[in-house]
Scaffold this motif. Structure first.
Motif, PDB file in Angstrom:
ATOM      1  N   GLU A   1       0.809  -1.212   0.000  1.00  0.00           N
ATOM      2  CA  GLU A   1       0.000   0.000   0.000  1.00  0.00           C
ATOM      3  C   GLU A   1       0.849   1.271   0.000  1.00  0.00           C
ATOM      4  OE1 GLU A   1      -2.919   0.048   3.045  1.00  0.00           O
ATOM      5  OE2 GLU A   1      -3.906  -1.816   2.375  1.00  0.00           O
ATOM      6  N   GLU A   2       1.917   1.291   0.758  1.00  0.00           N
ATOM      7  CA  GLU A   2       2.705   2.526   0.901  1.00  0.00           C
ATOM      8  C   GLU A   2       3.479   2.836  -0.378  1.00  0.00           C
ATOM      9  OE1 GLU A   2       6.130   4.535   3.759  1.00  0.00           O
ATOM     10  OE2 GLU A   2       5.709   2.390   3.899  1.00  0.00           O
TER      11      GLU A   2
ATOM     12  N   ASP B   1      -1.685  13.124 -10.753  1.00  0.00           N
ATOM     13  CA  ASP B   1      -2.419  12.055 -10.071  1.00  0.00           C
ATOM     14  C   ASP B   1      -3.761  11.860 -10.765  1.00  0.00           C
ATOM     15  OD1 ASP B   1      -1.222  10.758  -7.721  1.00  0.00           O
ATOM     16  OD2 ASP B   1      -1.009  12.797  -6.943  1.00  0.00           O
TER      17      ASP B   1
ATOM     18  N   TRP C   1      -7.432   9.500 -10.798  1.00  0.00           N
ATOM     19  CA  TRP C   1      -8.319   8.527 -10.158  1.00  0.00           C
ATOM     20  C   TRP C   1      -9.390   8.122 -11.164  1.00  0.00           C
ATOM     21  CZ3 TRP C   1      -7.160   6.737  -5.366  1.00  0.00           C
ATOM     22  CH2 TRP C   1      -6.236   7.475  -4.619  1.00  0.00           C
TER      23      TRP C   1
ATOM     24  N   HIS D   1      -6.029   4.199  -8.874  1.00  0.00           N
ATOM     25  CA  HIS D   1      -5.114   5.339  -8.835  1.00  0.00           C
ATOM     26  C   HIS D   1      -3.981   5.121  -9.827  1.00  0.00           C
ATOM     27  CE1 HIS D   1      -1.425   7.340  -7.033  1.00  0.00           C
ATOM     28  NE2 HIS D   1      -2.207   8.350  -7.331  1.00  0.00           N
TER      29      HIS D   1
ATOM     30  N   ASN E   1       4.068  -1.698  -5.986  1.00  0.00           N
ATOM     31  CA  ASN E   1       3.067  -0.793  -6.541  1.00  0.00           C
ATOM     32  C   ASN E   1       3.743   0.141  -7.543  1.00  0.00           C
ATOM     33  OD1 ASN E   1       4.259   1.420  -5.011  1.00  0.00           O
ATOM     34  ND2 ASN E   1       3.161   0.636  -3.221  1.00  0.00           N
TER      35      ASN E   1
ATOM     36  N   GLY F   1      -1.079  -0.061  -3.726  1.00  0.00           N
ATOM     37  CA  GLY F   1      -0.893   1.376  -3.589  1.00  0.00           C
ATOM     38  C   GLY F   1      -2.137   2.050  -3.036  1.00  0.00           C
ATOM     39  N   GLN F   2      -2.570   3.113  -3.711  1.00  0.00           N
ATOM     40  CA  GLN F   2      -3.738   3.865  -3.263  1.00  0.00           C
ATOM     41  C   GLN F   2      -5.022   3.423  -3.963  1.00  0.00           C
ATOM     42  OE1 GLN F   2      -3.034   8.150  -3.265  1.00  0.00           O
ATOM     43  NE2 GLN F   2      -0.872   7.820  -2.840  1.00  0.00           N
ATOM     44  N   SER F   3      -4.933   2.440  -4.854  1.00  0.00           N
ATOM     45  CA  SER F   3      -6.146   1.937  -5.507  1.00  0.00           C
ATOM     46  C   SER F   3      -7.014   1.217  -4.488  1.00  0.00           C
ATOM     47  CB  SER F   3      -5.792   0.996  -6.659  1.00  0.00           C
ATOM     48  OG  SER F   3      -5.250   1.718  -7.749  1.00  0.00           O
ATOM     49  N   GLN F   4      -8.308   1.420  -4.605  1.00  0.00           N
ATOM     50  CA  GLN F   4      -9.249   0.840  -3.655  1.00  0.00           C
ATOM     51  C   GLN F   4      -9.657  -0.562  -4.100  1.00  0.00           C
ATOM     52  OE1 GLN F   4     -12.285   3.834  -3.712  1.00  0.00           O
ATOM     53  NE2 GLN F   4     -11.017   5.363  -2.678  1.00  0.00           N
TER      54      GLN F   4
END
Length: 293
Positions: free
Chosen positions: A39-40, A54, A56, A67, A89, A116-119
């Motif tokens: 994730e980080e 960035d 989304w 993301h 990521n 990463g930041q993808s949900q």
């Protein structure tokens, strides 16, 4: 004698229960042997002096927002869609994405769900295909990029994901597959041979059967593999190359392993890709080695 027979039946029943439990366990956790998301995000393109945006993108599946990073290159109308492998990521791939920027591409790289930041939840084969379809639709329909301008690059598992995408979109300009494999079944034989005591073909829910799909490719395809690769053996790229239709090219780099072909090959890596996609040389000072060197 009766006690002996009874003991034997108990032993066999216990063995059957243990075997069945092992089958169930493999069936339940197999995605954890395939995907290793982090994730980080520890690096961005800005760390390598690259401007980026960035992005989304809403998936068709509720609760899943993907993301990515758009790295624009005003000197070219060519776009590279970057599909990373099964670990880490996009942050881990930012430097390598910069190599393609310096080759003359605008670059779009993104994280599959759970990375990463993808949900979204921990992914499956179908879901990473769906995520990539979502990004393709975003590039073509929202950014207005013609499919003929898009080069797809896939590393390792990303190569298998890219092959699925390429079978659906024959208009893709060129396709670059680096360090990828023939199928998950064959990778299991290579990495986890002891699992063959199980009925793998019945239990395997995620196939990633690239070898069955590459004959359907319609675009020029370049296969790259380091011959010192111990994660994915280079003979798998040779088999994919043999099964793919023309036009195609295979480049095996003897010193390279799973992630060091580009930093070790330097200009040869750039030259191979430039010639394959028919792009003129761009000045790329100091961007040959890995960021740690």
């Amino acid at each position: 004698m009766a006690l002996l027979h009874q003991g034997l039946w108990i032993f066999l029943a216990g063995l059957a229960i243990a075997y069945g439990s092992l089958c169930w366990y493999y069936w339940a956790i197999q995605t954890r042997l395939i995907f290793f998301p982090v994730e980080e995000i520890t690096r961005t393109p800005a760390d390598f002096n690259l401007d980026y945006e960035d992005v989304w993108v809403e998936s068709v599946e509720p609760g899943v927002k993907l993301h990515g990073w758009w790295i624009p290159n005003s000197a070219s109308n060519r776009v590279l869609l970057y599909l990373h492998g099964n670990a880490d990521n996009i942050g881990t791939n930012a430097y390598h994405a910069g190599r393609f920027y310096h080759l003359g591409f605008s670059v779009f790289l993104f994280d599959y769900r759970g990375y990463g930041q993808s949900q979204g939840e921990f992914p499956t084969e179908k879901q990473v295909y769906d995520d990539t379809d979502t990004i393709w639709d975003y590039l073509v329909n929202e950014r207005g990029i013609a499919p003929e301008q898009i080069v797809v690059y896939g590393h390792s598992l990303g190569g298998a994901i890219g092959i699925e995408l390429a079978t659906k979109h024959p208009q893709i300009s060129h396709f670059i597959i680096e360090g990828s494999f023939t199928s998950l079944r064959r990778m299991g034989d290579y990495r986890y041979p002891l699992l063959n005591i199980l009925p793998i073909d019945l239990l395997l829910q995620n196939q990633f059967n690239s070898l069955a799909k590459v004959p359907q490719l319609k675009m020029p395809t370049l296969f790259i593999h380091g011959q010192q690769d111990t994660a994915v053996p280079s003979f798998m790229s040779e088999e994919l190359f043999a099964a793919a239709p023309e036009p195609k090219k295979l480049w095996l780099f003897p010193p390279g392993d799973h992630s060091t072909v580009a930093p070790l090959a330097g200009e040869e890596y750039f030259k191979t890709i430039r010639e394959f996609v028919e792009m003129p040389p761009f000045p790329i000072p100091g961007y040959y080695l890995s960021p740690s060197k």
